[in-house]
Design an enzyme around this catalytic site. Structure first.
Site, PDB file in Angstrom:
ATOM      1  N   CYS A 229      -1.297  10.404  -0.766  1.00  0.00           N
ATOM      2  CA  CYS A 229      -1.860   9.983  -1.784  1.00  0.00           C
ATOM      3  C   CYS A 229      -2.095  11.207  -2.955  1.00  0.00           C
ATOM      4  O   CYS A 229      -1.276  11.922  -3.281  1.00  0.00           O
ATOM      5  CB  CYS A 229      -3.025   9.262  -1.807  1.00  0.00           C
ATOM      6  SG  CYS A 229      -3.215   7.974  -3.075  1.00  0.00           S
TER       7      CYS A 229
ATOM      8  N   GLU B  46      -3.912   6.830   7.312  1.00  0.00           N
ATOM      9  CA  GLU B  46      -5.404   7.233   7.838  1.00  0.00           C
ATOM     10  C   GLU B  46      -6.504   6.092   7.700  1.00  0.00           C
ATOM     11  O   GLU B  46      -7.487   6.224   8.443  1.00  0.00           O
ATOM     12  CB  GLU B  46      -5.722   8.551   7.359  1.00  0.00           C
ATOM     13  CG  GLU B  46      -6.494   8.545   6.059  1.00  0.00           C
ATOM     14  CD  GLU B  46      -5.449   8.738   4.864  1.00  0.00           C
ATOM     15  OE1 GLU B  46      -4.268   8.545   5.015  1.00  0.00           O
ATOM     16  OE2 GLU B  46      -5.746   8.758   3.618  1.00  0.00           O
TER      17      GLU B  46
ATOM     18  N   HIS C  86      -2.165   5.330   2.311  1.00  0.00           N
ATOM     19  CA  HIS C  86      -3.044   5.993   3.257  1.00  0.00           C
ATOM     20  C   HIS C  86      -2.872   5.543   4.929  1.00  0.00           C
ATOM     21  O   HIS C  86      -3.774   4.677   5.047  1.00  0.00           O
ATOM     22  CB  HIS C  86      -4.458   5.667   2.865  1.00  0.00           C
ATOM     23  CG  HIS C  86      -4.735   6.473   1.568  1.00  0.00           C
ATOM     24  ND1 HIS C  86      -5.303   7.519   1.411  1.00  0.00           N
ATOM     25  CD2 HIS C  86      -4.677   5.796   0.164  1.00  0.00           C
ATOM     26  CE1 HIS C  86      -5.621   8.025   0.241  1.00  0.00           C
ATOM     27  NE2 HIS C  86      -5.206   7.000  -0.637  1.00  0.00           N
TER      28      HIS C  86
HETATM   29  N1  GLN Z   1      -5.841   8.821  -7.943  1.00  0.00           N
HETATM   30  C1  GLN Z   1      -6.059   9.968  -7.330  1.00  0.00           C
HETATM   31  C2  GLN Z   1      -5.439  11.256  -7.975  1.00  0.00           C
HETATM   32  O1  GLN Z   1      -4.889  11.046  -8.641  1.00  0.00           O
HETATM   33  C3  GLN Z   1      -5.490   9.893  -5.987  1.00  0.00           C
HETATM   34  C4  GLN Z   1      -6.074   8.550  -5.142  1.00  0.00           C
HETATM   35  C5  GLN Z   1      -6.039   8.745  -3.688  1.00  0.00           C
HETATM   36  O2  GLN Z   1      -5.801   9.971  -3.117  1.00  0.00           O
HETATM   37  N2  GLN Z   1      -6.491   7.737  -2.956  1.00  0.00           N
HETATM   38  O3  GLN Z   1      -5.565  12.396  -7.610  1.00  0.00           O
END
Ligand code: GLN
Length: 192
Positions: A81, A175, A173
């Site tokens: 992410c 994790e 994710h």
């Molecule tokens: N929206 C976050 C970002 O732009 C990422 C979200 C996440 O890691 N769950 O950094």
């Protein structure tokens, strides 16, 4: 042979969950915050969180350079992410201090407000026949990826998990699930 050391970048975000998942697999996992700690790893995870914050802190502590060197040394690095955003070459309309290692263009928070978070079972042949329970939270989207980037999983033909050599990047994710297959795979790559 000694077991590989997997570092989890612990500047901000959900690094604890990564560490717990690795510990559950019996992997020697450590939180890392300094260039020296990064350099001592056989593999590294960049967690989810806020890519702007993590990027700033990486730069402040000189960890960005250490991660580039780890990558140049051929060690596997996986971003989830926010971590995927940080690995990418180009972040759409943003001033994230990204590392620019992954040949991809990525857009932050790109599923829109109605779908802030969602879960999807993904086919992921590289990890076996069972679907992977993918959790997306304010997830980014890969707008485009270079020819050397392989899609390991996709939603409607759009990659959500990619590999480029020793780099892995997922917009979701693992994790936050009870499925340790990606973590186990990273440990295997780090051992090789
Ligand atoms: N929206 C976050 C970002 O732009 C990422 C979200 C996440 O890691 N769950 O950094």
């Amino acid at each position: 042979m000694r077991s590989p050391v997997i570092g989890v970048l612990a500047l901000q975000g959900d690094f604890r969950e990564h560490l717990e998942m690795l510990a559950g697999l019996g992997v020697d996992a450590r939180n890392v915050r300094t260039p020296e700690q990064v350099a001592a790893c056989d593999g590294l995870i960049l967690p989810g969180g806020e890519s702007t914050t993590i990027g700033k802190l990486m730069r402040r502590y000189g960890v960005d350079q250490a991660i580039r060197e780890l990558h140049a040394a051929g060690r596997p690095i996986w971003g989830t992410c926010a971590g995927a955003i940080l690995l990418s070459r180009e972040v759409v309309e943003n001033d994230v201090h990204n590392l620019g290692l992954l040949d991809a263009r990525i857009a932050r928070n790109a599923y829109g407000r109605q779908t802030d978070s969602f879960e999807r079972g993904l086919a992921m042949a590289a990890l076996g026949a069972a679907e992977f329970p993918a959790v997306f939270i304010r997830a980014p989207r890969f707008v485009s990826v270079g020819p050397g980037v392989e899609a390991l999983a996709a939603i409607d033909d759009e990659p959500v998990f990619v590999r480029q050599g020793n780099l892995l990047a997922s917009t979701f994710h693992p994790e936050l699930t009870s499925d340790p297959r990606v973590h186990a795979w990273l440990a295997e790559l780090a051992r090789a």
